[in-house]
Design a protein around this motif. Structure first.
Motif, short mmCIF file in Angstrom:
data_model
loop_
_atom_site.label_atom_id
_atom_site.label_comp_id
_atom_site.label_asym_id
_atom_site.label_seq_id
_atom_site.Cartn_x
_atom_site.Cartn_y
_atom_site.Cartn_z
N SER A 1 1.38 -15.39 -9.70
CA SER A 1 2.59 -15.62 -10.50
C SER A 1 2.15 -15.88 -11.93
CB SER A 1 3.40 -16.80 -9.95
OG SER A 1 4.62 -16.93 -10.66
N TYR A 2 2.71 -15.10 -12.85
CA TYR A 2 2.31 -15.15 -14.26
C TYR A 2 3.47 -15.64 -15.11
CZ TYR A 2 1.90 -13.06 -18.96
OH TYR A 2 1.91 -12.84 -20.31
N GLY A 3 3.23 -16.69 -15.92
CA GLY A 3 4.26 -17.21 -16.80
C GLY A 3 3.72 -17.53 -18.17
N HIS B 1 7.22 -14.69 -15.59
CA HIS B 1 7.61 -13.29 -15.77
C HIS B 1 7.35 -12.39 -14.57
CE1 HIS B 1 8.51 -9.57 -17.74
NE2 HIS B 1 7.26 -9.15 -17.73
N MET B 2 6.25 -12.62 -13.86
CA MET B 2 5.89 -11.72 -12.76
C MET B 2 5.39 -12.50 -11.56
SD MET B 2 3.81 -8.72 -14.80
CE MET B 2 4.01 -7.45 -13.54
N LEU B 3 5.79 -12.05 -10.37
CA LEU B 3 5.24 -12.55 -9.12
C LEU B 3 4.97 -11.35 -8.23
CD1 LEU B 3 6.26 -15.64 -7.06
CD2 LEU B 3 5.88 -13.46 -5.92
N GLY B 4 3.71 -11.16 -7.85
CA GLY B 4 3.34 -10.03 -7.02
C GLY B 4 2.48 -10.45 -5.85
N ILE B 5 2.72 -9.83 -4.71
CA ILE B 5 1.96 -10.16 -3.49
C ILE B 5 1.52 -8.86 -2.81
CG2 ILE B 5 2.06 -11.27 -1.22
CD1 ILE B 5 4.20 -13.14 -2.41
N ASP B 6 0.26 -8.80 -2.44
CA ASP B 6 -0.28 -7.66 -1.69
C ASP B 6 0.62 -7.38 -0.49
OD1 ASP B 6 -1.90 -6.31 0.43
OD2 ASP B 6 -3.50 -6.46 -1.06
N GLU B 7 0.92 -6.11 -0.26
CA GLU B 7 1.85 -5.71 0.79
C GLU B 7 1.46 -6.27 2.16
OE1 GLU B 7 4.06 -1.64 2.42
OE2 GLU B 7 2.34 -1.50 1.06
N LYS B 8 0.18 -6.38 2.43
CA LYS B 8 -0.29 -6.86 3.73
C LYS B 8 -0.05 -8.36 3.93
CE LYS B 8 -3.99 -3.40 3.95
NZ LYS B 8 -5.47 -3.19 3.98
N TYR B 9 0.27 -9.06 2.84
CA TYR B 9 0.38 -10.52 2.91
C TYR B 9 1.80 -11.02 2.62
CZ TYR B 9 -4.71 -10.60 3.04
OH TYR B 9 -6.03 -10.42 3.41
N ARG B 10 2.77 -10.13 2.69
CA ARG B 10 4.15 -10.53 2.41
C ARG B 10 4.77 -11.19 3.64
NH1 ARG B 10 5.52 -4.94 -0.88
NH2 ARG B 10 4.03 -5.36 -2.57
N ASP C 1 3.42 -31.19 -15.20
CA ASP C 1 2.30 -31.93 -15.75
C ASP C 1 2.09 -31.63 -17.23
OD1 ASP C 1 -0.07 -33.67 -15.24
OD2 ASP C 1 -1.17 -31.86 -15.79
N ARG C 2 2.48 -30.42 -17.65
CA ARG C 2 2.29 -30.02 -19.05
C ARG C 2 3.54 -30.22 -19.90
NH1 ARG C 2 -1.67 -24.79 -17.92
NH2 ARG C 2 -3.28 -26.07 -16.91
N GLY C 3 4.55 -30.85 -19.33
CA GLY C 3 5.71 -31.23 -20.12
C GLY C 3 6.93 -30.36 -20.01
N TYR C 4 6.90 -29.31 -19.20
CA TYR C 4 8.08 -28.47 -19.01
C TYR C 4 9.05 -29.13 -18.02
CZ TYR C 4 5.34 -24.50 -20.93
OH TYR C 4 4.59 -23.66 -21.72
N ASP C 5 10.34 -28.92 -18.23
CA ASP C 5 11.30 -29.33 -17.21
C ASP C 5 12.22 -28.16 -16.80
OD1 ASP C 5 13.10 -29.09 -19.32
OD2 ASP C 5 13.54 -31.23 -19.46
N LEU C 6 11.93 -26.97 -17.33
CA LEU C 6 12.71 -25.79 -16.99
C LEU C 6 11.78 -24.59 -16.87
CD1 LEU C 6 15.51 -24.35 -16.69
CD2 LEU C 6 15.43 -23.97 -19.17
N MET C 7 12.02 -23.79 -15.84
CA MET C 7 11.32 -22.52 -15.67
C MET C 7 12.38 -21.44 -15.47
SD MET C 7 8.41 -21.36 -12.84
CE MET C 7 7.58 -22.95 -12.90
N VAL C 8 12.21 -20.30 -16.11
CA VAL C 8 13.15 -19.20 -15.94
C VAL C 8 12.39 -17.93 -15.56
CG1 VAL C 8 14.71 -20.22 -17.65
CG2 VAL C 8 13.16 -18.41 -18.35
N TRP C 9 13.07 -17.06 -14.83
CA TRP C 9 12.55 -15.73 -14.53
C TRP C 9 13.73 -14.85 -14.12
CZ3 TRP C 9 11.60 -19.94 -11.34
CH2 TRP C 9 12.03 -19.86 -10.00
N THR C 10 13.45 -13.57 -13.97
CA THR C 10 14.52 -12.65 -13.60
C THR C 10 14.21 -11.96 -12.28
OG1 THR C 10 13.54 -10.79 -14.81
CG2 THR C 10 15.11 -12.18 -16.02
N PHE C 11 15.28 -11.51 -11.60
CA PHE C 11 15.11 -10.66 -10.42
C PHE C 11 16.38 -9.83 -10.26
CE2 PHE C 11 17.42 -14.18 -8.55
CZ PHE C 11 18.16 -13.62 -7.51
N ASP C 12 16.24 -8.74 -9.53
CA ASP C 12 17.36 -7.86 -9.25
C ASP C 12 18.31 -8.56 -8.26
OD1 ASP C 12 19.10 -5.84 -8.31
OD2 ASP C 12 17.57 -4.30 -8.52
#
Length: 270
Positions: free
Chosen positions: A57-59, A73-82, A100-111
């Motif tokens: 997962s990349y943010g 922004h992105m979350l990807g998992i190998d097909e064999k491990y879904r 821990d780094r001071g964020y209290d909100l995370m956002v991302w998109t999906f269909d």
């Protein structure tokens, strides 16, 4: 055993690039971009089977209307491990580091028509959606998105809110459907909109297909019909102050549950 680790090095990010290519079949994010994000408030976490990267997962850091947040922004998992709960583990690790780094909100998109993602993002993680973005990424050519406008829900995950921290459950027994669905002669699900609908109830449900990719493969025009009809209904609901909070699984279809956003306790719990 799957181990979740934070990703920081060039060598680890090169593994992420390869997994991106395997998952989406398209060019990976340039290494200089992901490395710069990691050094400037971004957070990347990986799921490892021994030394093999099987999910990530990349943010990166975001800022809007005077508010900083983590854009996952992105979350990807190998097909064999879904379907092994890896996506949930990645998100929770990313959440812990973000707090821990001071964020209290995370956002991302999906269909919004990809209900596997909806179940994870809303029902499991307690994210909510009240922003609908039409054709968010333009005309995409990968296998998942080709042939349709790339409409997206924006998930808002209020990391330290009472709603998330205490796993608040909203009673949905009295939710009213905003549309209905029926089967075509092909045996495929189609959506029937209700004319002149007034949004006056506390809770609503909206049916969506169980397997949108299978439906799209069998009848692309019906998939497009689902895109445009759900776009219309969801934008109306969001404009009226509702938020999508969960995905319920029915025998022949799934359905979103939407509640007045003002009814959710999104203030910080700590």
């Amino acid at each position: 055993m799957i181990e979740i680790r934070e990703i920081k090095t060039i060598e680890q990010l090169e593994q992420v690039q390869q997994l991106e290519l395997n998952v989406w079949g398209m060019s990976a994010i340039p290494l200089h971009q992901t490395l710069t994000a990691v050094k400037n408030g971004g957070i990347v976490v990986g799921a490892y089977q021994e030394d093999k990267l099987v999910g990530f997962s990349y943010g990166f850091a975001g800022f809007r209307e005077g508010k900083s947040y983590l854009c996952s922004h992105m979350l990807g998992i190998d097909e064999k491990y879904r379907s092994l709960g890896i996506g949930e583990k990645l998100k929770y690790e990313q959440r812990a580091i973000a707090i821990d780094r001071g964020y209290d909100l995370m956002v991302w998109t999906f269909d919004p028509l990809e209900t596997r993602n909806a179940y994870l993002n809303l029902s499991k993680l307690k994210g909510i959606c009240y922003t609908y973005i039409e054709n968010c990424y333009g005309e995409m050519q990968d296998g998942f998105n080709k042939g349709l406008p790339s409409d997206r829900f924006e998930v808002s995950w209020h990391l330290t809110s009472d709603y998330v921290v205490n796993d608040i459950t909203i009673e949905v027994a009295d939710a009213k459907p905003v549309a209905s669905c029926e089967l075509t002669k092909q045996g495929l699900l189609c959506l029937k909109m209700t004319e002149n609908f007034e949004f006056v109830e506390e809770l609503y449900t909206l049916p969506v297909p169980k397997d949108f990719q299978a439906l799209k493969a069998q009848n692309p025009s019906l998939a497009l019909d689902w895109r445009f009809k759900t776009r219309t209904i969801l934008k109306q609901l969001f404009s009226a102050g509702y938020a999508a909070i969960s995905l319920q699984q029915r025998e022949c279809y799934n359905e979103y549950v939407l509640v007045k956003k003002a009814a959710l306790n999104l203030e910080g719990a700590f």
